[in-house]
Design a protein around this motif. Structure first.
Motif, PDB file in Angstrom:
ATOM      1  N   TRP A  90     -37.000  41.249  19.199  1.00  0.00           N
ATOM      2  CA  TRP A  90     -37.194  42.109  20.151  1.00  0.00           C
ATOM      3  C   TRP A  90     -37.013  41.192  21.664  1.00  0.00           C
ATOM      4  CZ3 TRP A  90     -43.133  43.052  18.272  1.00  0.00           C
ATOM      5  CH2 TRP A  90     -43.215  43.902  17.275  1.00  0.00           C
ATOM      6  N   SER A  91     -36.874  40.063  21.762  1.00  0.00           N
ATOM      7  CA  SER A  91     -36.408  39.540  22.710  1.00  0.00           C
ATOM      8  C   SER A  91     -34.764  39.576  23.357  1.00  0.00           C
ATOM      9  CB  SER A  91     -36.696  37.961  22.944  1.00  0.00           C
ATOM     10  OG  SER A  91     -37.889  37.600  22.679  1.00  0.00           O
ATOM     11  N   LEU A 181     -41.360  30.787  25.695  1.00  0.00           N
ATOM     12  CA  LEU A 181     -41.731  31.496  24.605  1.00  0.00           C
ATOM     13  C   LEU A 181     -41.743  30.853  23.211  1.00  0.00           C
ATOM     14  CD1 LEU A 181     -42.620  34.657  24.071  1.00  0.00           C
ATOM     15  CD2 LEU A 181     -40.453  35.059  23.242  1.00  0.00           C
ATOM     16  N   ALA A 182     -40.776  30.015  22.985  1.00  0.00           N
ATOM     17  CA  ALA A 182     -40.917  29.007  21.958  1.00  0.00           C
ATOM     18  C   ALA A 182     -41.897  27.948  21.965  1.00  0.00           C
ATOM     19  CB  ALA A 182     -39.472  28.304  21.826  1.00  0.00           C
ATOM     20  N   MET A 183     -42.238  27.541  23.095  1.00  0.00           N
ATOM     21  CA  MET A 183     -43.386  26.439  23.403  1.00  0.00           C
ATOM     22  C   MET A 183     -44.659  27.250  22.907  1.00  0.00           C
ATOM     23  SD  MET A 183     -42.412  24.574  26.672  1.00  0.00           S
ATOM     24  CE  MET A 183     -41.274  23.133  26.852  1.00  0.00           C
ATOM     25  N   LEU A 184     -44.674  28.500  23.407  1.00  0.00           N
ATOM     26  CA  LEU A 184     -46.196  29.107  22.817  1.00  0.00           C
ATOM     27  C   LEU A 184     -46.155  29.398  21.394  1.00  0.00           C
ATOM     28  CD1 LEU A 184     -46.431  31.919  25.479  1.00  0.00           C
ATOM     29  CD2 LEU A 184     -47.994  30.218  25.327  1.00  0.00           C
ATOM     30  N   ALA A 185     -44.904  29.816  20.714  1.00  0.00           N
ATOM     31  CA  ALA A 185     -45.030  30.032  19.212  1.00  0.00           C
ATOM     32  C   ALA A 185     -45.468  28.580  18.534  1.00  0.00           C
ATOM     33  CB  ALA A 185     -43.604  30.567  18.813  1.00  0.00           C
ATOM     34  N   TRP A 186     -44.910  27.549  19.186  1.00  0.00           N
ATOM     35  CA  TRP A 186     -45.402  26.321  18.500  1.00  0.00           C
ATOM     36  C   TRP A 186     -46.632  25.921  18.671  1.00  0.00           C
ATOM     37  CZ3 TRP A 186     -47.092  21.555  20.638  1.00  0.00           C
ATOM     38  CH2 TRP A 186     -46.983  20.483  19.702  1.00  0.00           C
ATOM     39  N   ALA A 187     -47.297  26.087  19.823  1.00  0.00           N
ATOM     40  CA  ALA A 187     -48.620  25.732  20.185  1.00  0.00           C
ATOM     41  C   ALA A 187     -49.584  26.414  19.744  1.00  0.00           C
ATOM     42  CB  ALA A 187     -48.654  25.514  21.842  1.00  0.00           C
ATOM     43  N   PRO A 210     -46.002  42.981  24.115  1.00  0.00           N
ATOM     44  CA  PRO A 210     -45.159  43.721  25.127  1.00  0.00           C
ATOM     45  C   PRO A 210     -45.257  43.165  26.360  1.00  0.00           C
ATOM     46  CG  PRO A 210     -45.979  45.326  23.553  1.00  0.00           C
ATOM     47  CD  PRO A 210     -46.858  44.196  23.364  1.00  0.00           C
ATOM     48  N   LEU A 211     -46.595  42.685  26.864  1.00  0.00           N
ATOM     49  CA  LEU A 211     -46.573  42.378  28.173  1.00  0.00           C
ATOM     50  C   LEU A 211     -45.975  40.866  28.440  1.00  0.00           C
ATOM     51  CD1 LEU A 211     -48.354  42.506  30.933  1.00  0.00           C
ATOM     52  CD2 LEU A 211     -50.182  41.267  29.818  1.00  0.00           C
ATOM     53  N   VAL A 212     -46.173  40.133  27.395  1.00  0.00           N
ATOM     54  CA  VAL A 212     -45.579  38.771  27.536  1.00  0.00           C
ATOM     55  C   VAL A 212     -43.891  39.007  27.341  1.00  0.00           C
ATOM     56  CG1 VAL A 212     -44.903  36.540  26.215  1.00  0.00           C
ATOM     57  CG2 VAL A 212     -47.210  37.701  26.548  1.00  0.00           C
ATOM     58  N   LEU A 213     -43.512  39.832  26.740  1.00  0.00           N
ATOM     59  CA  LEU A 213     -41.874  39.984  26.559  1.00  0.00           C
ATOM     60  C   LEU A 213     -41.323  40.736  27.712  1.00  0.00           C
ATOM     61  CD1 LEU A 213     -41.512  40.730  22.739  1.00  0.00           C
ATOM     62  CD2 LEU A 213     -41.271  38.590  23.920  1.00  0.00           C
ATOM     63  N   ALA A 214     -41.978  41.951  28.141  1.00  0.00           N
ATOM     64  CA  ALA A 214     -41.536  42.786  28.877  1.00  0.00           C
ATOM     65  C   ALA A 214     -41.637  41.885  30.594  1.00  0.00           C
ATOM     66  CB  ALA A 214     -41.956  44.111  29.183  1.00  0.00           C
ATOM     67  N   HIS A 215     -42.670  41.376  30.607  1.00  0.00           N
ATOM     68  CA  HIS A 215     -43.038  40.637  32.038  1.00  0.00           C
ATOM     69  C   HIS A 215     -42.267  39.272  31.998  1.00  0.00           C
ATOM     70  CE1 HIS A 215     -45.054  39.153  35.653  1.00  0.00           C
ATOM     71  NE2 HIS A 215     -45.357  38.089  34.855  1.00  0.00           N
ATOM     72  N   GLY A 216     -42.500  38.280  30.940  1.00  0.00           N
ATOM     73  CA  GLY A 216     -42.129  37.144  31.077  1.00  0.00           C
ATOM     74  C   GLY A 216     -40.522  37.094  30.817  1.00  0.00           C
ATOM     75  N   VAL A 217     -40.019  37.874  29.721  1.00  0.00           N
ATOM     76  CA  VAL A 217     -38.372  37.493  29.577  1.00  0.00           C
ATOM     77  C   VAL A 217     -37.654  38.856  30.318  1.00  0.00           C
ATOM     78  CG1 VAL A 217     -36.683  37.835  27.798  1.00  0.00           C
ATOM     79  CG2 VAL A 217     -38.915  36.897  27.177  1.00  0.00           C
ATOM     80  N   GLY A 218     -38.306  40.039  30.316  1.00  0.00           N
ATOM     81  CA  GLY A 218     -37.570  41.274  30.975  1.00  0.00           C
ATOM     82  C   GLY A 218     -37.574  40.881  32.441  1.00  0.00           C
ATOM     83  N   GLY A 219     -38.764  40.492  32.978  1.00  0.00           N
ATOM     84  CA  GLY A 219     -39.141  40.226  34.308  1.00  0.00           C
ATOM     85  C   GLY A 219     -38.368  38.886  35.026  1.00  0.00           C
ATOM     86  N   VAL A 220     -38.002  38.150  33.991  1.00  0.00           N
ATOM     87  CA  VAL A 220     -37.476  36.754  34.437  1.00  0.00           C
ATOM     88  C   VAL A 220     -38.488  35.988  35.365  1.00  0.00           C
ATOM     89  CG1 VAL A 220     -35.215  35.774  34.789  1.00  0.00           C
ATOM     90  CG2 VAL A 220     -35.340  38.046  34.638  1.00  0.00           C
ATOM     91  N   HIS A 221     -39.534  35.840  34.860  1.00  0.00           N
ATOM     92  CA  HIS A 221     -40.620  35.204  35.659  1.00  0.00           C
ATOM     93  C   HIS A 221     -40.950  33.806  35.229  1.00  0.00           C
ATOM     94  CE1 HIS A 221     -41.854  38.608  38.318  1.00  0.00           C
ATOM     95  NE2 HIS A 221     -41.632  39.307  37.333  1.00  0.00           N
ATOM     96  N   ASN A 222     -41.132  32.779  36.180  1.00  0.00           N
ATOM     97  CA  ASN A 222     -41.388  31.474  35.605  1.00  0.00           C
ATOM     98  C   ASN A 222     -42.776  31.320  34.996  1.00  0.00           C
ATOM     99  OD1 ASN A 222     -38.963  30.365  36.690  1.00  0.00           O
ATOM    100  ND2 ASN A 222     -39.827  30.348  38.616  1.00  0.00           N
ATOM    101  N   ASP A 223     -43.552  32.440  34.828  1.00  0.00           N
ATOM    102  CA  ASP A 223     -44.914  32.238  34.353  1.00  0.00           C
ATOM    103  C   ASP A 223     -44.744  31.852  32.849  1.00  0.00           C
ATOM    104  OD1 ASP A 223     -44.632  34.219  36.509  1.00  0.00           O
ATOM    105  OD2 ASP A 223     -46.574  34.628  36.583  1.00  0.00           O
ATOM    106  N   LEU A 224     -43.860  32.527  32.201  1.00  0.00           N
ATOM    107  CA  LEU A 224     -43.798  32.175  30.648  1.00  0.00           C
ATOM    108  C   LEU A 224     -43.361  30.628  30.351  1.00  0.00           C
ATOM    109  CD1 LEU A 224     -44.040  33.384  27.891  1.00  0.00           C
ATOM    110  CD2 LEU A 224     -41.655  34.257  28.199  1.00  0.00           C
ATOM    111  N   LEU A 225     -42.648  30.173  31.167  1.00  0.00           N
ATOM    112  CA  LEU A 225     -42.375  28.753  30.982  1.00  0.00           C
ATOM    113  C   LEU A 225     -43.698  27.768  31.269  1.00  0.00           C
ATOM    114  CD1 LEU A 225     -40.285  26.423  30.382  1.00  0.00           C
ATOM    115  CD2 LEU A 225     -39.794  26.196  32.742  1.00  0.00           C
ATOM    116  N   MET A 226     -44.236  28.035  32.384  1.00  0.00           N
ATOM    117  CA  MET A 226     -45.414  27.518  32.771  1.00  0.00           C
ATOM    118  C   MET A 226     -46.584  27.583  31.773  1.00  0.00           C
ATOM    119  SD  MET A 226     -45.801  27.855  36.831  1.00  0.00           S
ATOM    120  CE  MET A 226     -45.766  29.910  37.012  1.00  0.00           C
ATOM    121  N   ALA A 227     -46.508  28.936  31.226  1.00  0.00           N
ATOM    122  CA  ALA A 227     -47.765  29.123  30.088  1.00  0.00           C
ATOM    123  C   ALA A 227     -47.355  28.281  28.924  1.00  0.00           C
ATOM    124  CB  ALA A 227     -47.966  30.555  29.755  1.00  0.00           C
ATOM    125  N   GLY A 228     -46.183  28.074  28.616  1.00  0.00           N
ATOM    126  CA  GLY A 228     -45.569  27.440  27.465  1.00  0.00           C
ATOM    127  C   GLY A 228     -45.855  26.022  27.594  1.00  0.00           C
TER     128      GLY A 228
END
Length: 243
Positions: A90-91, A181-187, A210-228
């Motif tokens: 999906w990513s 995203l990979a960090m989250l999948a590990w943690a 979908p919120l994580v993928l559409a916002h974090g990956v699709g929206g290219v936000h740094n939030d996903l890296l910080m969450a991981g």
């Protein structure tokens, strides 16, 4: 389920090409059919409808995934494998899309170019650049110094050493999002073991959302890296506490 989600995100990609802001001089923006759709209200509404339908299909596939991941009759490793495969599949369409639901990705690209030129984005702003790399930067941020830490700037600078095409720079920043995203999948599964929560189901809820993928990956936000990074830090701290 898997194919429904992929098709949904492909529709999000297709509709995003119509409704998202693109650099005026980019090759994609000048494609005849796309240019016609983008220049008319009816075309843009059609693009928006395609995005909404795509998100609906992706959400439906995600709900199916959550239910499948909670089936305790299936071994945990198999359920986790399904979640991981779905998340990766999906990513992929989102990796190639323009920045969705936000223009921040274009700002990241410009800030990476500034850093590569030896100009601190904490002092200088994208307004001093010209050309395609700033054509799609939001006017609200073009004269604003970056609020982000050094990691995305160093990454953006390295990418700018290879290309100054803003679309490719956005893709490079999405790689950072996928790392998060990979960090989250590990943690997440490790945190679940200590809290007694089912790991595959929690991973499906957190990582494949979908919120994580559409916002974090699709929206290219740094939030996903910080969450991981935060999730990995929690795991390491917990392991240190229990050892």
């Amino acid at each position: 389920m898997l194919r429904r989600g992929v098709l949904g995100y492909v529709l999000v990609l297709a509709g995003g090409l119509v409704v998202s802001v693109l650099p005026r001089s980019s090759v994609v923006a000048g494609l005849p059919l796309l240019e016609g759709l983008r220049s008319s209200t009816a075309g843009r509404m059609l693009g928006l409808a395609v995005v909404v339908v795509g998100l609906g299909m992706a959400s439906s596939a995600w709900l199916r995934l959550v239910r499948a991941s909670a089936d305790v009759r299936v071994p945990e490793a198999d359920r986790m494998g399904v979640v991981h495969r779905a998340t990766m599949a999906w990513s992929l369409p989102l990796l190639l899309a323009p920045p969705l639901f936000s223009r921040d990705g274009w700002s990241y690209a410009a800030q990476g170019v500034l850093t590569h030129l030896g100009l601190s984005p904490y002092v200088w702003t994208p307004s001093i650049l010209d050309g395609q790399v700033v054509e799609a930067v939001d006017p609200m941020w073009i004269s604003t110094a970056t609020p982000y830490g050094p990691l995305p700037l160093v990454w953006g600078s390295a990418a700018a050493g290879l290309t100054i095409d803003p679309w490719l720079l956005v893709v490079a920043h999405r790689v950072l999002a996928l790392v998060g995203l990979a960090m989250l999948a590990w943690a997440v599964p490790r945190l679940c073991r200590w809290s007694g929560v089912d790991g595959p189901r929690a991973t499906a809820l957190v990582v494949a959302s979908p919120l994580v993928l559409a916002h974090g990956v699709g929206g290219v936000h740094n939030d996903l890296l910080m969450a991981g990074l935060a999730a990995v830090a929690l795991v390491l701290r917990s392991e240190e506490h229990t050892s």
